[in-house]
Design a protein around this motif. Sequence first.
Motif, PDB file in Angstrom:
ATOM      1  N   TYR A  27      24.373  48.039  32.747  1.00 27.44           N
ATOM      2  CA  TYR A  27      25.257  46.962  31.825  1.00 27.44           C
ATOM      3  C   TYR A  27      26.489  46.620  31.358  1.00 27.44           C
ATOM      4  CZ  TYR A  27      20.874  45.356  33.535  1.00 27.44           C
ATOM      5  OH  TYR A  27      19.645  44.785  34.497  1.00 27.44           O
ATOM      6  N   GLU A  28      26.476  48.022  31.181  1.00 29.01           N
ATOM      7  CA  GLU A  28      28.069  48.209  30.195  1.00 29.01           C
ATOM      8  C   GLU A  28      29.009  48.226  31.021  1.00 29.01           C
ATOM      9  OE1 GLU A  28      28.476  48.583  27.055  1.00 29.01           O
ATOM     10  OE2 GLU A  28      30.152  49.095  26.401  1.00 29.01           O
ATOM     11  N   LEU A  29      28.556  48.820  32.134  1.00 26.56           N
ATOM     12  CA  LEU A  29      29.826  49.266  33.303  1.00 26.56           C
ATOM     13  C   LEU A  29      29.813  47.280  33.444  1.00 26.56           C
ATOM     14  CD1 LEU A  29      31.774  50.508  35.501  1.00 26.56           C
ATOM     15  CD2 LEU A  29      30.145  49.708  37.079  1.00 26.56           C
TER      16      LEU A  29
ATOM     17  N   ARG B 187      31.737  45.805  30.183  1.00 31.41           N
ATOM     18  CA  ARG B 187      33.277  45.853  30.169  1.00 31.41           C
ATOM     19  C   ARG B 187      34.263  45.059  31.722  1.00 31.41           C
ATOM     20  NH1 ARG B 187      35.010  48.933  25.216  1.00 31.41           N
ATOM     21  NH2 ARG B 187      33.176  50.340  25.446  1.00 31.41           N
ATOM     22  N   GLY B 188      33.861  45.699  32.858  1.00 31.64           N
ATOM     23  CA  GLY B 188      34.630  45.254  33.883  1.00 31.64           C
ATOM     24  C   GLY B 188      36.225  45.371  33.407  1.00 31.64           C
ATOM     25  N   THR B 189      36.423  46.618  33.617  1.00 34.44           N
ATOM     26  CA  THR B 189      37.433  46.942  33.524  1.00 34.44           C
ATOM     27  C   THR B 189      37.321  48.007  34.616  1.00 34.44           C
ATOM     28  OG1 THR B 189      36.667  48.920  32.367  1.00 34.44           O
ATOM     29  CG2 THR B 189      37.744  47.610  31.646  1.00 34.44           C
ATOM     30  N   ARG B 190      36.293  48.430  35.337  1.00 29.69           N
ATOM     31  CA  ARG B 190      36.553  49.481  36.832  1.00 29.69           C
ATOM     32  C   ARG B 190      34.874  48.886  37.883  1.00 29.69           C
ATOM     33  NH1 ARG B 190      39.944  52.421  34.916  1.00 29.69           N
ATOM     34  NH2 ARG B 190      40.388  53.759  33.136  1.00 29.69           N
ATOM     35  N   ALA B 191      35.515  48.723  39.141  1.00 26.98           N
ATOM     36  CA  ALA B 191      34.278  49.230  40.303  1.00 26.98           C
ATOM     37  C   ALA B 191      34.083  50.282  40.491  1.00 26.98           C
ATOM     38  CB  ALA B 191      34.654  48.302  41.013  1.00 26.98           C
ATOM     39  N   VAL B 192      33.123  50.510  40.882  1.00 28.43           N
ATOM     40  CA  VAL B 192      32.594  52.515  41.037  1.00 28.43           C
ATOM     41  C   VAL B 192      31.575  52.201  42.416  1.00 28.43           C
ATOM     42  CG1 VAL B 192      30.835  53.122  40.656  1.00 28.43           C
ATOM     43  CG2 VAL B 192      31.510  52.338  38.714  1.00 28.43           C
ATOM     44  N   VAL B 193      32.786  52.551  43.357  1.00 31.37           N
ATOM     45  CA  VAL B 193      32.080  52.532  45.029  1.00 31.37           C
ATOM     46  C   VAL B 193      31.856  53.936  45.109  1.00 31.37           C
ATOM     47  CG1 VAL B 193      32.634  52.878  46.969  1.00 31.37           C
ATOM     48  CG2 VAL B 193      34.016  51.281  45.828  1.00 31.37           C
TER      49      VAL B 193
ATOM     50  N   PRO C 296      34.082  43.585  43.327  1.00 28.43           N
ATOM     51  CA  PRO C 296      34.897  43.279  42.544  1.00 28.43           C
ATOM     52  C   PRO C 296      34.674  44.594  40.957  1.00 28.43           C
ATOM     53  CG  PRO C 296      33.419  41.845  42.136  1.00 28.43           C
ATOM     54  CD  PRO C 296      33.122  42.839  43.533  1.00 28.43           C
ATOM     55  N   LYS C 297      35.681  44.366  40.076  1.00 27.73           N
ATOM     56  CA  LYS C 297      35.551  45.159  38.853  1.00 27.73           C
ATOM     57  C   LYS C 297      34.139  45.173  38.088  1.00 27.73           C
ATOM     58  CE  LYS C 297      40.406  46.060  38.466  1.00 27.73           C
ATOM     59  NZ  LYS C 297      41.225  45.637  37.623  1.00 27.73           N
TER      60      LYS C 297
ATOM     61  N   ALA D  21      32.568  53.096  32.175  1.00 30.42           N
ATOM     62  CA  ALA D  21      32.548  52.344  31.534  1.00 30.42           C
ATOM     63  C   ALA D  21      32.974  52.445  30.319  1.00 30.42           C
ATOM     64  CB  ALA D  21      30.447  52.008  31.001  1.00 30.42           C
ATOM     65  N   ALA D  22      33.907  53.536  29.891  1.00 27.29           N
ATOM     66  CA  ALA D  22      34.351  54.151  28.594  1.00 27.29           C
ATOM     67  C   ALA D  22      35.427  52.778  28.413  1.00 27.29           C
ATOM     68  CB  ALA D  22      34.877  54.769  28.683  1.00 27.29           C
ATOM     69  N   PRO D  23      36.121  52.267  27.614  1.00 25.60           N
ATOM     70  CA  PRO D  23      37.320  51.483  27.834  1.00 25.60           C
ATOM     71  C   PRO D  23      38.923  52.342  28.363  1.00 25.60           C
ATOM     72  CG  PRO D  23      37.043  52.098  25.511  1.00 25.60           C
ATOM     73  CD  PRO D  23      35.613  52.991  26.219  1.00 25.60           C
TER      74      PRO D  23
END
Lengths: 504, 504
Positions: B32-34, B37-43, B97-98, B235-237
């Motif tokens: 949820y934090e990821l 934030r919406g700054t990174r996608a994880v594959v 997507p991010k 999920a970090a900034p």
Amino acid sequence: MFDSAEIGHRIDRATYKAEVPALRAALLDAQYELLRRGTRAVVILINGVDGAGRSETVNTLNAWMDPRHIRTEAFGAMTDEDRRWPEMWRFWQVLPPKGRIGILFGSWYTDPILARVEGRDSRDHFAHRLERIRQFERMLTAEGVVLVKFWFHLSRQAAKARLKALASDPRTAWRIGPQERANLKRYDDFIDASDEALRKTSLGEAPWIVIEGSDEAYRHLTAGRHLLSVLRHAAAPASPVPPQGPLPASVIEAPGDDVTLLKAQDYGRRLTHERYERLLERWQGRLNGLSRDLRLRGRSLVVVFEGMDAAGKGSTIRRLTAAWDARFYRVVPVAAPNENERAQPYLWRFWRYIPPHGRAVIFDRSWYGRVLVERVEGFCAEADWMRAYGEINAYEEELTEAGVIIVKFWLAITPQEQLRRFREREATPHKQFKITPEDWRNRDKWPQYERAVQDMVDRTSTRVAPWHLVASDDKLWSRIEVLRTLCRRIEQALEQGIPAKRRL
Amino acid sequence: MFDSAEIGHRIDRATYKAEVPALRAALLDAQYELLRRGTRAVVILINGVDGAGRSETVNTLNAWMDPRHIRTEAFGAMTDEDRRWPEMWRFWQVLPPKGRIGILFGSWYTDPILARVEGRDSRDHFAHRLERIRQFERMLTAEGVVLVKFWFHLSRQAAKARLKALASDPRTAWRIGPQERANLKRYDDFIDASDEALRKTSLGEAPWIVIEGSDEAYRHLTAGRHLLSVLRHAAAPASPVPPQGPLPASVIEAPGDDVTLLKAQDYGRRLTHERYERLLERWQGRLNGLSRDLRLRGRSLVVVFEGMDAAGKGSTIRRLTAAWDARFYRVVPVAAPNENERAQPYLWRFWRYIPPHGRAVIFDRSWYGRVLVERVEGFCAEADWMRAYGEINAYEEELTEAGVIIVKFWLAITPQEQLRRFREREATPHKQFKITPEDWRNRDKWPQYERAVQDMVDRTSTRVAPWHLVASDDKLWSRIEVLRTLCRRIEQALEQGIPAKRRL
């Protein structure tokens, strides 16, 4: 990659003389600062075409700086003795320590390119060696080594003229032996192999700097000024981020030389309406026939249009699609990315439209936005657009290997013609929607865009997917030229089959 | 690359049950934090050996997190339909997507590896496709995508046993068709191709995580805990620096499982002095003969010794060199880098000693210091030692292709035996110089070193240059084992000729 190094850059003697003293002083300062800091080593690679003045440039750089802190080494093709060690061993022996400068006259590119030209290496082995070089250079830059990769270029014509001049003068005729004549014979093979080498090793951290070699003043000043910017960068306090390599903008443009690729186009070519109509019919017919060519069922077609505002992209595209069945093609207009698109890697929104075999897509603006508008407007960091050149080359190579035929057009207009068209749009009610305040703002940044276009062509006009610059002040001439070029590129691609197909 | 995934990791049911609830909660939080934030996608890539529980792990990860924000896609070998587009097209279509997570069950590795195993692709084309993948993954991570590359492994034995068990149970026999039997037959080919794929694509930004697949509890818990660490990282900034990928340390060690590669060695093997002397003579003789083998004139030999303090590196090396003419070899003791060496890329001081054809070098400690002492003591940044695995693999591959035979030994001793030797050194006047306060300090960090050794072997024990772990609590047994292994490796290499020679 060599387009803008064949347009006859030249700097007059007076400008050169006025410029050099300040440049020398600045280079010396920067060199001492590099030495004092001791955080980075600088390695300068000197490569290029025979007779493009590499040797003189090495001497000049040594004369301009303090040669006690420069180690210059020359490397040719590998000898049997060299082969007793792994290939890169001899270069490791001469790497300068932090704070120092190493000049490699001939480098780790020399033997791979020569071996390819001479047929000693297979196509695959050449690719393998280039990949090794890429890993090597990535590792070096990650370790704090700053790489300056100079490529000194001569056009075929210039190389030939030089040989002739040297041979006909008794004082210099001795410089021309059978080796030099053989090299000229292999000029095209050499450029082919070099194009691949530069294309595949143009990293964001270590880009290639291609410099036209025929005019000594231009060559020395351009190399010197570029080196100065790199040294200043390298001598800056070390940060945890690896250096992103030299700044490409502005510094390459030597003072006294304002020839650019765009300025060098011939904008005077015109067609009468009558002749235009006749040619239009002919080339549209040919293009229609090609779209139904059976060989295209195993290939696909991607056409890219870029150009300044009002260059005529839209109207040209309409002349092109008029020749095709609607089921064959799709036109993709590219604007600023929307929210979904911004949540993805920048190539994502273009990958989505890549056609399957048997289909065509026309991009009205494209992934080149990354190195044009995004660069000029500062929408992405320098490190990001610097790495984009290499990523785009890899992308286009991947498409090509999958059978996609890529044809890229830059519709070039003069600022005067753009102004005329803007005013015309404002004065014509049904065209007013086409002109916005943004167009005027972009126009103010013409020089920055011109610079970005030059870098784009220098770094992404490859044997795999060359740029076609089309002078478009006359719309009629431009449209026919686009149609003609497109037909020829498709025919050529269908004849050659899928290039670089490595499957056995 | 698969050594530590063949030692029988196992977690008991009770530990698993106790651990899972907290892990699930933490994974959900991180997911949820990821998203927020919406700054990174994880594959997440799920690859590995048939029957190593890939499918169950995909289900478990979906069950542990919120599947509404996870897109799971399965990919097999390319079909004719897939081939209508460029190879990577189908993966671009499913990139999350991010903020989101994508699970690719089978990935861009599946077709290249299968094509290689089935002989559809040449060795060169396989290398080319891996190189394309490397560029692709580099681009993705630079664009903010975090890649988690899981490889689920089964040893040949375990794969065979599983097949037998499934086939003999009427309730599961249907799961075993001709395809599954064929896959087992090709197990070795599959592992060969996979080893090359993992070796060449183990980037600092996107390392491979190899997980032993036979025990479900171990598999799920290890994958889950690793994923948790990655999600928290992702999920970090956002920072301008691309993510350096998952932290390899500690998180891979699932609680309840303390089997490590080093602990799994058999330290009980011993030799009597009598037998030792006889064997020593035999193997030294053989080693001497090999040093004079004519085929070695076109090859060279690099032997690497690593091990904890007091593991017996020095005395083993002396037994080895006793077999050779002094002109044939050179021993290079490696200590902390001096000032000159620190002014160069870390591989520089080792490249200098690489022998020409016909010669041997023995490194007493080596470039592996980068991922051992420099990692554990914090002498270099995590990003630097993370990228070192890939750099070292490329380095050793380059040496191998140039005809160098690389043999790497880890002399493994137990902490108890080390303590005994330390005390013995202190008590023996002529050995006191060998024991320093630093040795005691290093000893305190035994668990960190053990972890670093495990990662080192996981990531750099390749088909090109495998690690030989030699249980060395008994010096006599260890020395003979080293001599025997060295002779066999040299003989093997001389028989096979230079591997991966791509020249035509």
